[in-house]
Every structure is written in structure tokens, then in C-alpha cells.
Design an enzyme around this catalytic site. Structure first.
Site, short mmCIF file in Angstrom:
data_model
loop_
_atom_site.label_atom_id
_atom_site.label_comp_id
_atom_site.label_asym_id
_atom_site.label_seq_id
_atom_site.Cartn_x
_atom_site.Cartn_y
_atom_site.Cartn_z
N LYS A 1 0.86 -1.18 0.00
CA LYS A 1 0.00 0.00 0.00
C LYS A 1 0.89 1.22 0.00
O LYS A 1 2.05 1.17 0.44
CB LYS A 1 -0.89 0.02 1.24
N VAL B 1 -21.14 7.06 1.21
CA VAL B 1 -21.69 6.79 -0.13
C VAL B 1 -20.83 7.49 -1.18
O VAL B 1 -21.31 8.18 -2.06
CB VAL B 1 -23.17 7.21 -0.24
N GLY B 2 -19.53 7.27 -1.06
CA GLY B 2 -18.58 7.76 -2.05
C GLY B 2 -18.50 6.83 -3.23
O GLY B 2 -19.50 6.27 -3.70
N HIS C 1 -21.82 4.36 -2.99
CA HIS C 1 -22.88 4.78 -3.91
C HIS C 1 -23.31 3.63 -4.81
O HIS C 1 -24.51 3.40 -5.02
CB HIS C 1 -22.38 5.95 -4.76
#
Length: 356
Positions: A79, A180-181, A185
Site C-alpha cells: 500500500k 456513499v462515495g 454509492h
């Protein structure tokens, strides 16, 4: 201060990257290359300190190793984090400087999108490095990996419903989605299509309005604390990690926790508290692997239908984890860890066999 060499960290390599001309301050964490090159996205985030950024990249890279192992991919875990506000500090020059650092690792780390980075950013990084996935279709990539991340999370939720209620069906169930990105979403869309009742919250008013415009039937609550205290069938954390703490688990009013956010458990032992309360936890790195399945497929000539078929298998893997947890008398997170560690040990051990 966060320990890099402390007992239990196990990271192979941590790289600190700075380019003063562009303002780049980044950290790349490589947890394991036992199964192959480490792959994981780049998070662009305004961390409050360098120590916070280091702690995040260490946790995220370890999670990627377990995620990739459970997904059956020949990839290790890595990462990257870039310290800064992407709205203020992201520039072409900075992203290209980051790409040069990725290239300097010679393929030990392969990057992709994460919080604060997008397909267009990966196109820029790829101008300096060949070890980039999540690029746009116009540049030979697979596009937005959020699509299959959400789809895989939905498959994990179906498996969780099957374990709790005996049917892999969310029709009529009340699901609370926190965040809800990009992923949340899309997950809401799957839930609405399945006939679920959806309650949402997000710190971004724009994200709320976008979701309400697309799905007028969703209910909105003020904040995360309110959602946690709402009577739900499923709680789906889909924003940043660490949402499941000693306090929030005590307040939680749901039968299932299954969401797309990484590192949902604030510390080891929270999963046991969920288990003790009779709340089924679907490990995040198990159910949110659709995105990494997609970007891995990109490395072999992307085929969306093939990647979606692989992502559908998250349903079966989630059921396998729940069955192992029940047989061993442990929380699902422990069972998932055991499956991942077994594969890393068994398949990774094949590297000792010399081939020419």
C-alpha cells in the site's frame, strides 16, 4: 510512535519518499511478497501527522496481503499513502514524482487507486512507472475498480444473509450504509435493486445529494453515531477504517456487519466483542476484494466479464470462512486470517523449489 520492526508487524520493506520540488511526501509499505509482487492502492489523505500516515500504511499493506491471498491471487500485499489534501496538493508533477519512486522498486510494489486517487491520477503515475493498475480504458486499463469492489461487497452481504436468515436475499432487509462515495454509492444501487430498505450517512453533503438523486427512496440520517444506533439488519461501513470500536460495538443495533471500508476493526479483539453480541462480522478484506481482482485482471489483458466471474466467487469464499469459524469456534475474522495465512505459507513456500 508506530513501530516498523516491532513484533507482529512482519513488513518486508517500508519506503519513505520525498521530493521537495513537488511537495511529495509519501510512504510505501510492502508487507509480503510471498505470493508475488505486492499490490495495493495509493491513498492521498491529509494525515494529522507522519506517525498517523505510517500507522495507516502499515495496517493497509498487511490487510492487502491477506485480501490478495483470500482472493486466490498470486500477489503479495502493499500500500502507499501520500500525505496531503488532494484538493490542494495534488499536481501532475507530484504524481509523476511518486511514479518514479514506484518504478524504483522494480516491480516489488504495484499501485492502483484508493481514497483520494482516481483513474486519471493513475494515468499520470503510469507515465513514470510500468507498475501501475487502475488506469483508464483509453490508456489500456480497466477503469474504476469501485464497480467490482461494490459488487464483491454485495456478494459477501448475500452470503452473510444466508448465514443469518437461511436465504441469500436482502429483500425487505434494512441496510445502513456509512459512506456513499465511490464504492458506497454503487453498493446502494445493488441493495435497492435487491429490494432492501437503505439508510445512508456521509460527511459530504454532495455525496448524500448525489445518492438521493439516483435513489430517491433512501433514508438519510445525520451522522455515523445515529446510523450505528439505528435498528438495522445490516450495517455496512464504506468510508474510512476504525469504525468498529469498543464503544460503537456496544451501541450497534444490527445482525450483520458487512461493508467495503478497509480495516474496520479499531483493534484486535473487537471482532470477539461482535461475536459475543451475536453480530456476524464479514471480514472487510474478504468481501471488498472485487477491486483488487479487477486491477489484477488488468495485468493480464482486462476482461470485465472474467473479472466479474472471479468476484462472484466472494460469495462462496465468505460462506467457507463462516463455516470454518463455526467449526473452529472462533470469530470469522480469525477464520479468514487462518485461511489467508495457510495459503501464504503453502503456496509461498513453493519458492524454495528451484526452477530453471
Amino acid at each position: 510512535m508506530t513501530e516498523v520492526f516491532g513484533q507482529g508487524t512482519g513488513h518486508e520493506q517500508v519506503v519513505f519518499c520525498q521530493d521537495q520540488a513537488t511537495g511529495l511526501k509519501a510512504i510505501i509499505g510492502i508487507y509480503s511478497t510471498a505470493l508475488g509482487p505486492s499490490l495495493g492502492g495509493t491513498r492521498f489523505y491529509p494525515y494529522e501527522s507522519e506517525d498517523a500516515a505510517l500507522a495507516d500504511v502499515l495496517a493497509l499493506s498487511k490487510g492487502m496481503a491477506y485480501k490478495n491471498a483470500l482472493a486466490g491471487l498470486d500477489l503479495g500485499g502493499g500500500k502507499a499513502v501520500i500525505i496531503g489534501d488532494p484538493q490542494k496538493h495534488k499536481t501532475e508533477a507530484l504524481l509523476r514524482a511518486f511514479g518514479r519512486f514506484v518504478q524504483s522498486l522494480g516491480g516489488r510494489y504495484i499501485t492502483a487507486c484508493d481514497v483520494g486517487t482516481y483513474v486519471q491520477d493513475m494515468d499520470i503515475v503510469a507515465r513514470e512507472s510500468e507498475f501501475v493498475t487502475g488506469r483508464s480504458p483509453e490508456n489500456g486499463g480497466a477503469g474504476d475498480s469501485s464497480v467490482l469492489t461494490a459488487f464483491g461487497t454485495y456478494q459477501g452481504m448475500r452470503a452473510s444473509a444466508d448465514a443469518v436468515w437461511g436465504v441469500p436475499d436482502l429483500a425487505g432487509r434494512k441496510v445502513g450504509v456509512a459512506g456513499v462515495g465511490k464504492v458506497g454509492h454503487i453498493l446502494v444501487g445493488h441493495l435497492i435493486e435487491a429490494g432492501a430498505q437503505v439508510v445512508i450517512t456521509d460527511v459530504s453533503p454532495a455525496a448524500i445529494e448525489r445518492t438521493r438523486a439516483a435513489y430517491p427512496g433512501v433514508e438519510v440520517v445525520e451522522d455515523l453515531d445515529t446510523l450505528i444506533r439505528t435498528e438495522l439488519d445490516v450495517f455496512a461501513p464504506c468510508a474510512l477504517g476504525g469504525v468498529l470500536t469498543d464503544e460503537t460495538v456496544g451501541d450497534l443495533r444490527s445482525k450483520i456487519v458487512c461493508g467495503a471500508a478497509n480495516n474496520q476493526l479499531a483493534h484486535p479483539g473487537v471482532d470477539k466483542q461482535l461475536d459475543d453480541r451475536g453480530i456476524l462480522f464479514a471480514p472487510d478484506y474478504l468481501v471488498n476484494a472485487g477491486g483488487v481482482i479487477q486491477v489484477d485482471d488488468e495485468r493480464h489483458g482486462f476482461d470485465f466479464a472474467r473479472a466479474k466471474r472471479k468476484t462472484t466467487a466472494i460469495f462462496d469464499t465468505t460462506k467457507e470462512v463462516f463455516a470454518l469459524a463455526k467449526a473452529d469456534g472462533v470469530p470469522p475474522a480469525t477464520a479468514a486470517d487462518r485461511l489467508a495465512e495457510r495459503r501464504m505459507a503453502e503456496v509461498g513456500g513453493l519458492r524454495s523449489i528451484l526452477t530453471v
